[in-house]
Design a protein around this motif. Sequence first.
Motif, PDB file in Angstrom:
ATOM      1  N   SER A 201     -27.882  -2.433  -2.257  1.00 40.04           N
ATOM      2  CA  SER A 201     -27.676  -2.716  -3.689  1.00 40.04           C
ATOM      3  C   SER A 201     -26.289  -3.311  -3.958  1.00 40.04           C
ATOM      4  O   SER A 201     -25.545  -2.806  -4.796  1.00 40.04           O
ATOM      5  N   PRO A 202     -25.922  -4.393  -3.263  1.00 35.98           N
ATOM      6  CA  PRO A 202     -24.591  -4.971  -3.516  1.00 35.98           C
ATOM      7  C   PRO A 202     -24.437  -5.498  -4.942  1.00 35.98           C
ATOM      8  O   PRO A 202     -23.323  -5.709  -5.403  1.00 35.98           O
ATOM      9  N   LEU A 203     -25.581  -5.701  -5.629  1.00 35.24           N
ATOM     10  CA  LEU A 203     -25.527  -6.147  -7.033  1.00 35.24           C
ATOM     11  C   LEU A 203     -25.860  -4.974  -7.955  1.00 35.24           C
ATOM     12  O   LEU A 203     -26.233  -5.171  -9.117  1.00 35.24           O
ATOM     13  N   GLY A 204     -25.737  -3.769  -7.437  1.00 38.79           N
ATOM     14  CA  GLY A 204     -26.094  -2.599  -8.249  1.00 38.79           C
ATOM     15  C   GLY A 204     -27.529  -2.680  -8.731  1.00 38.79           C
ATOM     16  O   GLY A 204     -27.844  -2.276  -9.839  1.00 38.79           O
ATOM     17  N   SER A 205     -28.400  -3.242  -7.878  1.00 36.31           N
ATOM     18  CA  SER A 205     -29.816  -3.484  -8.249  1.00 36.31           C
ATOM     19  C   SER A 205     -29.902  -4.285  -9.548  1.00 36.31           C
ATOM     20  O   SER A 205     -30.818  -4.088 -10.351  1.00 36.31           O
ATOM     21  N   GLY A 206     -28.946  -5.138  -9.782  1.00 33.66           N
ATOM     22  CA  GLY A 206     -28.954  -5.997 -10.971  1.00 33.66           C
ATOM     23  C   GLY A 206     -28.200  -5.393 -12.149  1.00 33.66           C
ATOM     24  O   GLY A 206     -27.876  -6.080 -13.116  1.00 33.66           O
ATOM     25  N   ALA A 207     -27.849  -4.092 -12.052  1.00 38.22           N
ATOM     26  CA  ALA A 207     -27.284  -3.394 -13.223  1.00 38.22           C
ATOM     27  C   ALA A 207     -25.850  -3.813 -13.549  1.00 38.22           C
ATOM     28  O   ALA A 207     -25.376  -3.568 -14.657  1.00 38.22           O
ATOM     29  N   PRO A 240     -23.089  -7.362   3.378  1.00 35.69           N
ATOM     30  CA  PRO A 240     -23.956  -7.188   2.213  1.00 35.69           C
ATOM     31  C   PRO A 240     -25.417  -7.524   2.483  1.00 35.69           C
ATOM     32  O   PRO A 240     -25.722  -8.396   3.292  1.00 35.69           O
ATOM     33  N   LEU A 241     -26.312  -6.834   1.761  1.00 32.74           N
ATOM     34  CA  LEU A 241     -27.762  -7.017   1.915  1.00 32.74           C
ATOM     35  C   LEU A 241     -28.377  -7.320   0.552  1.00 32.74           C
ATOM     36  O   LEU A 241     -29.154  -6.519   0.020  1.00 32.74           O
ATOM     37  N   PRO A 242     -28.039  -8.467  -0.063  1.00 32.86           N
ATOM     38  CA  PRO A 242     -28.588  -8.760  -1.391  1.00 32.86           C
ATOM     39  C   PRO A 242     -30.081  -9.031  -1.329  1.00 32.86           C
ATOM     40  O   PRO A 242     -30.572  -9.610  -0.364  1.00 32.86           O
ATOM     41  N   LYS A 243     -30.766  -8.608  -2.377  1.00 32.69           N
ATOM     42  CA  LYS A 243     -32.213  -8.824  -2.470  1.00 32.69           C
ATOM     43  C   LYS A 243     -32.495  -9.765  -3.629  1.00 32.69           C
ATOM     44  O   LYS A 243     -31.965  -9.586  -4.731  1.00 32.69           O
ATOM     45  N   SER A 244     -33.297 -10.791  -3.380  1.00 31.78           N
ATOM     46  CA  SER A 244     -33.804 -11.598  -4.485  1.00 31.78           C
ATOM     47  C   SER A 244     -35.175 -12.127  -4.093  1.00 31.78           C
ATOM     48  O   SER A 244     -35.442 -12.364  -2.911  1.00 31.78           O
ATOM     49  N   THR A 245     -36.021 -12.320  -5.104  1.00 33.59           N
ATOM     50  CA  THR A 245     -37.342 -12.892  -4.842  1.00 33.59           C
ATOM     51  C   THR A 245     -37.442 -14.269  -5.505  1.00 33.59           C
ATOM     52  O   THR A 245     -38.526 -14.711  -5.857  1.00 33.59           O
ATOM     53  N   ASN A 246     -36.286 -14.912  -5.652  1.00 28.78           N
ATOM     54  CA  ASN A 246     -36.238 -16.226  -6.293  1.00 28.78           C
ATOM     55  C   ASN A 246     -35.441 -17.159  -5.377  1.00 28.78           C
ATOM     56  O   ASN A 246     -34.293 -16.854  -5.033  1.00 28.78           O
ATOM     57  N   ALA A 251     -30.608 -18.645  -2.348  1.00 27.64           N
ATOM     58  CA  ALA A 251     -29.630 -19.638  -1.869  1.00 27.64           C
ATOM     59  C   ALA A 251     -28.246 -19.353  -2.461  1.00 27.64           C
ATOM     60  O   ALA A 251     -27.233 -19.379  -1.746  1.00 27.64           O
ATOM     61  N   GLN A 252     -28.218 -19.072  -3.757  1.00 28.22           N
ATOM     62  CA  GLN A 252     -26.930 -18.793  -4.425  1.00 28.22           C
ATOM     63  C   GLN A 252     -26.203 -17.623  -3.742  1.00 28.22           C
ATOM     64  O   GLN A 252     -24.981 -17.641  -3.563  1.00 28.22           O
ATOM     65  N   ASN A 253     -26.972 -16.612  -3.339  1.00 34.57           N
ATOM     66  CA  ASN A 253     -26.370 -15.403  -2.763  1.00 34.57           C
ATOM     67  C   ASN A 253     -25.752 -15.649  -1.388  1.00 34.57           C
ATOM     68  O   ASN A 253     -25.015 -14.800  -0.881  1.00 34.57           O
TER      69      ASN A 253
HETATM   70  P1  A2P Z   1     -34.574 -11.348  -8.475  1.00 32.29           P
HETATM   71  O1  A2P Z   1     -35.319 -10.788  -7.291  1.00 32.29           O
HETATM   72  O2  A2P Z   1     -35.478 -11.731  -9.609  1.00 32.29           O
HETATM   73  O3  A2P Z   1     -33.606 -12.438  -8.100  1.00 32.29           O
HETATM   74  P2  A2P Z   1     -29.615  -5.615  -5.272  1.00 32.29           P
HETATM   75  O4  A2P Z   1     -29.537  -6.623  -4.162  1.00 32.29           O
HETATM   76  O5  A2P Z   1     -28.310  -5.017  -5.632  1.00 32.29           O
HETATM   77  O6  A2P Z   1     -30.675  -4.563  -5.018  1.00 32.29           O
HETATM   78  O7  A2P Z   1     -30.080  -6.413  -6.598  1.00 32.29           O
HETATM   79  C1  A2P Z   1     -31.335  -6.999  -6.694  1.00 32.29           C
HETATM   80  C2  A2P Z   1     -31.572  -7.386  -8.127  1.00 32.29           C
HETATM   81  O8  A2P Z   1     -30.651  -8.411  -8.520  1.00 32.29           O
HETATM   82  C3  A2P Z   1     -32.950  -7.932  -8.333  1.00 32.29           C
HETATM   83  O9  A2P Z   1     -33.381  -7.533  -9.621  1.00 32.29           O
HETATM   84  C4  A2P Z   1     -32.755  -9.457  -8.281  1.00 32.29           C
HETATM   85  O10 A2P Z   1     -33.709 -10.115  -9.077  1.00 32.29           O
HETATM   86  C5  A2P Z   1     -31.366  -9.590  -8.883  1.00 32.29           C
HETATM   87  N1  A2P Z   1     -30.643 -10.745  -8.323  1.00 32.29           N
HETATM   88  C6  A2P Z   1     -30.503 -11.058  -7.024  1.00 32.29           C
HETATM   89  N2  A2P Z   1     -29.718 -12.127  -6.875  1.00 32.29           N
HETATM   90  C7  A2P Z   1     -29.349 -12.516  -8.103  1.00 32.29           C
HETATM   91  C8  A2P Z   1     -28.557 -13.581  -8.609  1.00 32.29           C
HETATM   92  N3  A2P Z   1     -27.945 -14.439  -7.788  1.00 32.29           N
HETATM   93  N4  A2P Z   1     -28.409 -13.685  -9.955  1.00 32.29           N
HETATM   94  C9  A2P Z   1     -29.009 -12.806 -10.783  1.00 32.29           C
HETATM   95  N5  A2P Z   1     -29.774 -11.783 -10.375  1.00 32.29           N
HETATM   96  C10 A2P Z   1     -29.954 -11.629  -9.044  1.00 32.29           C
END
Ligand code: A2P
Length: 294
Positions: A201-207, A240-246, A251-253
């Motif tokens: 959760s490097p992005l705090g799960s988005g929070a 870091p282990l960022p998660k995104s499904t977009n 790419a941005q991460n």
């Molecule tokens: P999404 O999958 O729609 O991109 P973490 O890695 O801390 O668990 O956070 C994951 C959350 O952050 C997901 O809800 C993801 O949504 C969102 N997220 C991931 N990358 C980004 C980004 N570059 N900008 C905005 N939201 C992001």
Amino acid sequence: MSIYLPSSLTDTYTLQNGVRIPAIGYGTWQTPNDVTAAHVKTAIDLGYRHVDTAWGYDNEIGVGEGVRASGVKREDLFITTKHWVTFRGYQNTIDAVEDSLKRLGMDYIDLYLVHWPCVAASRPDWQEINADTWRGFEKMYKDGKLRAIGVSNYEQKHIEALAKTAEVMPMVNQLEFHPGYMQLDNIRYNQSQGILVEAWSPLGSGAVLKDETLAAIAAKYNKSVAQLCIRLSLDYGILPLPKSTNAERIAQNADVFDFEISPEDRAAIESMPTLGYSGYTPEEAPADKLAGLC
Ligand code: A2P
């Protein structure tokens, strides 16, 4: 302590046993299995070479499919999965590794982690249970099924307890880490022991993404808050282990290698109040969150 700063997705940290691990891992927590393969393939197409999953995420099958669909050779990828809390003990652990291998469709795992420690609040014999589980890890490591072994969510006391009987010390500890929840004492302890820390959760799960302090700091570097958070991990020597499904955000991460956060901005982030904390600390979580951990 000097911090190694990777400069691309394929740069690597080196674990205590010499195994090299690519600098940013693609996270899959909360990604449903039926869409995991497509997202993993996208991440690999975009240059990621490291994917993080867990038996408990219920998407190891999708990860394996995504890896095969990518066309990238298995030995050029780094796959982490984790042992779930219901598999504690020596033989259960050996069986759990075999099960994860089957789900992944692979004949070895690059890094296998204990997902959660068993803790004193749950069982008086927590040290014995953790030691017994770890013997299973060591057996599968020595047998070559696991290239590296480690833990997740371990505090100093859990690692010190494990050290009493371990023949091979954990090479990695995967911890929650993001602005608003940095647990720096635990991070520094691990780093002092040569244990690579990874950030879940490097992005705090988005929070944390809408926080104004972070938005102002990120703007100085022409980066998004997500990129600032990922860079924060790297600047503290944390993978870091960022998660995104977009695809755009995946790419941005990975576009975080052209800036470094100044000491002043790091200090401002360190002094932020608690934000985005999951509530998952093994020793302190309320009983309903501990249920099933041991
Ligand atoms: P999404 O999958 O729609 O991109 P973490 O890695 O801390 O668990 O956070 C994951 C959350 O952050 C997901 O809800 C993801 O949504 C969102 N997220 C991931 N990358 C980004 C980004 N570059 N900008 C905005 N939201 C992001």
